[in-house]
Design a protein around this motif. Structure first.
Motif, PDB file in Angstrom:
ATOM      1  N   HIS A 173       4.196   5.307   2.601  1.00 33.95           N
ATOM      2  CA  HIS A 173       3.218   4.772   1.362  1.00 33.95           C
ATOM      3  C   HIS A 173       2.724   5.735   0.311  1.00 33.95           C
ATOM      4  N   ARG A 233       5.100   7.301  -1.251  1.00 29.61           N
ATOM      5  CA  ARG A 233       6.180   7.164  -2.119  1.00 29.61           C
ATOM      6  C   ARG A 233       6.092   5.959  -2.751  1.00 29.61           C
ATOM      7  N   ALA A 234       5.181   5.265  -2.629  1.00 25.15           N
ATOM      8  CA  ALA A 234       5.347   3.894  -3.476  1.00 25.15           C
ATOM      9  C   ALA A 234       5.096   3.906  -4.995  1.00 25.15           C
ATOM     10  N   GLY A 235       6.158   3.199  -5.577  1.00 20.46           N
ATOM     11  CA  GLY A 235       6.424   3.369  -6.830  1.00 20.46           C
ATOM     12  C   GLY A 235       7.907   4.181  -7.069  1.00 20.46           C
ATOM     13  N   GLU A 236       7.986   5.128  -6.108  1.00 21.34           N
ATOM     14  CA  GLU A 236       9.471   5.930  -6.152  1.00 21.34           C
ATOM     15  C   GLU A 236      10.507   5.308  -5.252  1.00 21.34           C
ATOM     16  N   TYR A 296       9.883   2.295  -3.374  1.00 23.15           N
ATOM     17  CA  TYR A 296       9.818   0.797  -3.547  1.00 23.15           C
ATOM     18  C   TYR A 296       8.854   0.353  -4.480  1.00 23.15           C
ATOM     19  N   PRO A 297       8.622  -0.589  -4.827  1.00 23.24           N
ATOM     20  CA  PRO A 297       7.928  -1.232  -5.997  1.00 23.24           C
ATOM     21  C   PRO A 297       6.507  -0.906  -5.515  1.00 23.24           C
ATOM     22  N   ALA A 298       5.623  -0.404  -6.309  1.00 24.14           N
ATOM     23  CA  ALA A 298       4.031  -0.168  -5.884  1.00 24.14           C
ATOM     24  C   ALA A 298       3.294  -1.501  -5.583  1.00 24.14           C
ATOM     25  N   ASP A 299       3.919  -2.537  -6.367  1.00 22.05           N
ATOM     26  CA  ASP A 299       2.991  -3.630  -6.589  1.00 22.05           C
ATOM     27  C   ASP A 299       3.683  -4.815  -5.512  1.00 22.05           C
ATOM     28  N   SER A 300       4.663  -4.460  -4.600  1.00 21.03           N
ATOM     29  CA  SER A 300       5.181  -5.160  -3.442  1.00 21.03           C
ATOM     30  C   SER A 300       3.967  -5.548  -2.699  1.00 21.03           C
ATOM     31  N   GLY A 343       9.235  -3.692   0.117  1.00 27.14           N
ATOM     32  CA  GLY A 343       8.232  -2.776   0.200  1.00 27.14           C
ATOM     33  C   GLY A 343       8.066  -2.186   1.471  1.00 27.14           C
TER      34      GLY A 343
END
Length: 500
Positions: free
Chosen positions: A119, A121-124, A126-130, A137
């Motif tokens: 979690h 690594r969100a934005g790196e 996988y998309p943070a807004d998924s 995500g």
């Protein structure tokens, strides 16, 4: 398998032992105590489920005892909480302690370590807004990690049981040839009781031509009907299923006799990947793979279940023909009761809702496995495939280690397939089952003889009581009667905002 190989089929043997105990003076007294205990636990579970229902209103809100943050709000966010589920506690009481511990270990590894780290690594990765249920995500990691471990353990046991089957058949044939034995049921070395069982078991056999003719008839019927229901499957796909299924069914029946585990899901997964890839994406490979998986599951699973019942009949001096006819009667009833039950639940609840009561988690897993079979894994989040392959290999290594290491060490290793369950479902399941296992462990320490007698009755009562409550709850839902109260829990920091 029963007379020559002398496979135990533990569940069938346990059922036969219970039935035989009813026919002795001591057994009848004990049976009455067990039934009394079962009814008490059944009533407790039914009334508790009814009590919980009154506090579970609120529509989309998270209400009721099923969402009780018993370990704190932070732990609740990561699904670590005790939800007062008596059926899951009962399941934990029935399962061996190693299964309960394996589920708990899987929950700690996944929800306690892996998901919080991923979690971050969100934005790196996988998309943070998924969304919470988007396979691109975190949800993609959860599903495919669990699938990888289930497939690893299932594939290992698939190969292992094939090897054991071939080895056992060769050993039995060699032993029979060396000793020049005649009919396996009339060996002079057998005890009188065993000779009597063999005689009763063999005198009402089903002729081979009847079994073969029936199988051919139903194969033809399925070859005609199934492609009509699922147009993406052709007649030769179904014919291939029915040609290969007897081999897998024999292997599964043998494995159940040795380990008491029904590995129908492993064989179904194998068929799912094969037929999904065979049909292809453009021709509806996802539906084709799922439908073929259903065909394989029914054939392979039925063989194991029937052999368990044959073992029960063998030990209780029951006619195998009567056991088979009973199975046919039950199957005929199931063709009516099953769809009606499904219709009742389908009308009363939102089946498959990720946040609902009936989430059907394995439906999502099987669907994604079929999609993987036809599309590949290029759409998955970063490193998902690499981690999945690593978990697949680790699952095989753990299963292999459980077989080759000394028993005192092997029995401490977790079961990969049990570990995989909370990866997707959540840690609350593991806590409930672990509580059930802990109850049995303490009970065995205090009074092992009573625990052996009453644990199955207590566990069955807990499971059945909640299951029966589903019927009135479904009727209330159909009548649009909702629970009157919503019991929610919030942190102390959020409490002032509620007062506004």
């Amino acid at each position: 398998m029963i007379i020559v190989c002398k496979l135990t089929y533990p569940s069938g043997t346990a059922t036969a032992t219970l039935i035989n105990s009813f026919h002795t003076p001591k057994g009848s007294i004990l049976a009455r105590k067990q039934i009394s205990c079962l009814l008490k636990c059944f009533s407790i579970s039914f009334l508790w489920s009814m009590f919980k229902w009154f506090f579970s209103g609120g529509g989309e809100a998270i209400c009721g005892f099923d969402n009780f943050p018993s370990l704190g709000m932070t732990a609740f966010t990561n699904t670590f909480y005790f939800d007062f589920s008596l059926p899951l506690i009962g399941s934990g009481m029935i399962c061996p302690l190693i299964v309960d511990c394996s589920v708990m270990f899987g929950a700690i590894i996944s929800w306690g370590v892996m998901w919080p780290l991923i979690h971050k690594r969100a934005g790196e990765w996988y998309p943070a807004d998924s969304g919470s249920k988007n396979f691109q995500g975190l949800f993609g990691y959860q599903v495919f990690f669990s699938v990888a471990m289930i497939l690893g353990d299932g594939l290992y046991n698939f190969v292992k049981i094939w090897v054991l089957t071939i080895k056992s058949i060769y050993s039995v044939r060699k032993n029979l040839n060396n000793h020049n034995r005649g009919s396996a049921g009339y060996n002079e070395d057998l005890s009188p009781e065993e000779k009597k069982r063999n005689y009763v078991f063999l005198k009402d056999t089903i002729p081979l031509w009847v079994a073969a003719s029936a199988y051919v008839f139903f194969s033809i019927m399925a070859t005609i009907v199934v492609p009509i229901i699922f147009p993406s499957l052709s007649w030769y796909h179904i014919l291939t299923c029915f040609i290969g299924a007897p081999i897998l069914a024999f292997c599964n029946a043998y494995g159940a006799g040795v380990t008491d585990w029904n590995w129908e899901t492993a064989y179904g997964n194998l068929g799912l990947f094969i037929f999904a890839a065979w049909v292809g994406k453009e021709e509806g490979g996802v539906i084709a793979g799922l439908a073929a998986c259903g065909v394989m599951l029914n054939i392979v699973g039925s063989a194991s279940d029937l052999m368990q019942d044959f073992r029960t009949g063998y030990l209780t001096l029951s006619s195998p023909r009567s056991m088979f006819v009973s199975q046919l009667a039950g199957a005929a009833m199931g063709c009516i009761i099953g769809p009606l039950t499904f219709w009742l639940l389908w009308q009363a609840y939102d089946i498959g809702d990720p946040n609902g009561l009936y989430r059907a988690p394995f439906a999502v897993i099987y669907r994604e496995m079929a999609i993987t079979g036809v599309q590949g894994v290029s759409s998955l989040p970063k490193y998902c495939l690499s981690f999945s392959c690593a978990l697949f290999a680790i699952s095989i290594l753990i299963s292999f280690a459980r077989d080759i290491l000394p028993n005192r060490v092997a029995r401490m290793l977790p079961i990969p397939m049990a570990m995989a369950i909370p990866f997707y479902l959540g840690a609350y399941l593991a806590i409930d089952m672990f509580v059930g296992g802990l109850i049995v462990y303490v009970w065995n320490r205090l009074n092992a003889s009573k625990a052996k007698i009453f644990v199955p009755a207590v566990a069955s009562g807990f499971i059945c009581g909640d299951g029966v409550w589903v019927i009135p709850a479904s009727i209330l839902a159909l009548a649009k009667i909702t629970p009157p109260l919503c019991m929610m829990f919030v942190s102390s920091k959020q409490a002032p905002s509620l007062q506004d």
